[in-house]
Design an enzyme around this catalytic site. Structure first.
Site, PDB file in Angstrom:
ATOM      1  N   HIS A 146       0.833  -1.203   0.000  1.00 45.40           N
ATOM      2  CA  HIS A 146       0.000   0.000   0.000  1.00 45.40           C
ATOM      3  C   HIS A 146       0.873   1.261   0.000  1.00 45.40           C
ATOM      4  O   HIS A 146       2.024   1.242   0.450  1.00 45.40           O
ATOM      5  CB  HIS A 146      -0.927  -0.021   1.219  1.00 45.40           C
ATOM      6  CG  HIS A 146      -2.006  -1.058   1.111  1.00 45.40           C
ATOM      7  ND1 HIS A 146      -3.091  -1.108   1.961  1.00 45.40           N
ATOM      8  CD2 HIS A 146      -2.162  -2.084   0.229  1.00 45.40           C
ATOM      9  CE1 HIS A 146      -3.879  -2.113   1.604  1.00 45.40           C
ATOM     10  NE2 HIS A 146      -3.327  -2.736   0.569  1.00 45.40           N
ATOM     11  N   GLU A 188       0.864   3.906   1.782  1.00 38.85           N
ATOM     12  CA  GLU A 188       1.320   4.390   3.092  1.00 38.85           C
ATOM     13  C   GLU A 188       2.522   3.579   3.573  1.00 38.85           C
ATOM     14  O   GLU A 188       3.496   4.137   4.083  1.00 38.85           O
ATOM     15  CB  GLU A 188       0.203   4.286   4.137  1.00 38.85           C
ATOM     16  CG  GLU A 188      -1.093   4.965   3.756  1.00 38.85           C
ATOM     17  CD  GLU A 188      -2.078   4.032   3.038  1.00 38.85           C
ATOM     18  OE1 GLU A 188      -1.687   3.360   2.059  1.00 38.85           O
ATOM     19  OE2 GLU A 188      -3.240   3.997   3.446  1.00 38.85           O
ATOM     20  N   CYS A 233      -5.779   1.389   5.591  1.00 36.78           N
ATOM     21  CA  CYS A 233      -6.318   0.097   6.046  1.00 36.78           C
ATOM     22  C   CYS A 233      -5.745  -0.233   7.418  1.00 36.78           C
ATOM     23  O   CYS A 233      -4.837   0.455   7.904  1.00 36.78           O
ATOM     24  CB  CYS A 233      -5.977  -0.992   5.031  1.00 36.78           C
ATOM     25  SG  CYS A 233      -4.251  -1.530   5.120  1.00 36.78           S
ATOM     26  N   CYS A 286      -1.841  -0.779   7.410  1.00 37.62           N
ATOM     27  CA  CYS A 286      -1.082   0.470   7.332  1.00 37.62           C
ATOM     28  C   CYS A 286      -1.266   1.299   8.594  1.00 37.62           C
ATOM     29  O   CYS A 286      -0.338   1.995   9.016  1.00 37.62           O
ATOM     30  CB  CYS A 286      -1.488   1.268   6.097  1.00 37.62           C
ATOM     31  SG  CYS A 286      -0.944   0.479   4.579  1.00 37.62           S
TER      32      CYS A 286
HETATM   33  N1  LIG Z   1      -5.371   2.989   2.120  1.00 36.61           N
HETATM   34  C1  LIG Z   1      -5.116   2.206   1.069  1.00 36.61           C
HETATM   35  N2  LIG Z   1      -3.902   2.313   0.451  1.00 36.61           N
HETATM   36  C2  LIG Z   1      -3.625   1.564  -0.649  1.00 36.61           C
HETATM   37  O1  LIG Z   1      -2.536   1.702  -1.226  1.00 36.61           O
HETATM   38  N3  LIG Z   1      -4.556   0.649  -1.104  1.00 36.61           N
HETATM   39  C3  LIG Z   1      -4.307  -0.087  -2.341  1.00 36.61           C
HETATM   40  C4  LIG Z   1      -4.357  -1.567  -2.329  1.00 36.61           C
HETATM   41  C5  LIG Z   1      -4.885  -1.890  -3.705  1.00 36.61           C
HETATM   42  O2  LIG Z   1      -3.833  -1.816  -4.667  1.00 36.61           O
HETATM   43  C6  LIG Z   1      -5.867  -0.775  -3.968  1.00 36.61           C
HETATM   44  C7  LIG Z   1      -7.299  -1.057  -3.519  1.00 36.61           C
HETATM   45  O3  LIG Z   1      -7.919  -1.811  -4.516  1.00 36.61           O
HETATM   46  P1  LIG Z   1      -9.488  -1.951  -4.686  1.00 36.61           P
HETATM   47  O4  LIG Z   1      -9.957  -2.965  -3.682  1.00 36.61           O
HETATM   48  O5  LIG Z   1     -10.094  -0.595  -4.414  1.00 36.61           O
HETATM   49  O6  LIG Z   1      -9.649  -2.416  -6.087  1.00 36.61           O
HETATM   50  O7  LIG Z   1      -5.373   0.310  -3.231  1.00 36.61           O
HETATM   51  C8  LIG Z   1      -5.747   0.496  -0.486  1.00 36.61           C
HETATM   52  C9  LIG Z   1      -6.075   1.249   0.600  1.00 36.61           C
HETATM   53  C10 LIG Z   1      -7.398   1.091   1.234  1.00 36.61           C
HETATM   54  O8  LIG Z   1      -7.353   0.960   2.589  1.00 36.61           O
HETATM   55 ZN   LIG Z   2      -2.938  -0.292   3.771  1.00 36.52          ZN
END
Ligand SMILES: Nc1nc(=O)n([C@H]2C[C@H](O)[C@@H](COP(=O)(O)O)O2)cc1CO
Ligand SMILES: [Zn+2]
Length: 161
Positions: A79, A81, A105, A108
């Site tokens: 992710h 973060e 999430c 993170c």
């Molecule tokens: N805060 C976040 N940072 C992130 O970098 N992500 C990333 C993980 C996945 O590559 C994408 C989410 O994919 P989708 O489920 O919306 O198709 O975003 C997801 C979240 C959500 O909590």
């Molecule tokens: Zn995350």
């Protein structure tokens, strides 16, 4: 009488703008996320976006959202973060702020708390009802991490590259 320019971008626009620009590097076809870590005195310390770990080819690993866990993106992507935290090699992130285009999430959130980051500024919160995001807010509340939504100003920035 001052001749100072009036339409310069604010700190929040600057840092969220950098987070958004960083997210534009993401290869994820569904959700691109960017993060920008900033010191208490407004210096940019690190940036990140969601993507595969080093050495894992963007063209060989899956980007789909469904199917066998080993055949979809969730198990492999780092992710934004976490990437921003891990990209920082300068020492401590104690008391830093993180600007992120999507609410963190639970995984993170743990990394943010343990890194000593104390403020989270987020833009989108599209997964607010998920257990993951509810858990993040619970942990931030318990750990004293402040989080607030970025107030969009509606400013449009055009850059010719
Ligand atoms: N805060 C976040 N940072 C992130 O970098 N992500 C990333 C993980 C996945 O590559 C994408 C989410 O994919 P989708 O489920 O919306 O198709 O975003 C997801 C979240 C959500 O909590
Ligand atoms: Zn995350």
């Amino acid at each position: 009488m001052s001749d100072k320019r009036k339409d310069y971008i604010s700190w929040d626009e600057y840092f969220m703008g950098v987070a958004m620009l960083s997210g534009m590097r993401s290869k994820d076809p569904n959700t691109q996320v960017g993060a920008c870590i900033v010191s208490k005195d407004n210096k940019i310390l690190s940036m990140g976006y969601n993507g595969l770990p080093r050495g894992c080819s963007d063209d060989e690993f899956p980007w789909c959202r469904e199917g066998d866990p080993l055949d979809n993106k969730y198990i492999y992507t780092a992710h934004s973060e976490l990437n921003a935290i891990l990209n920082y090699r300068g020492g401590s992130l104690e008391n830093a702020k993180i600007y992120v285009t999507l609410f963190p999430c639970n995984e993170c959130a743990k990394a943010i708390i343990q890194a000593g980051i104390t403020t989270v500024v987020y833009d989108d919160d599209k997964y607010a009802t998920s257990a993951s995001v509810i858990a993040s807010k619970r942990m931030f509340d318990a750990a004293g991490v402040r989080y607030y939504r970025y107030q969009r100003t509606g400013r449009k920035i055009e850059i010719t590259l």
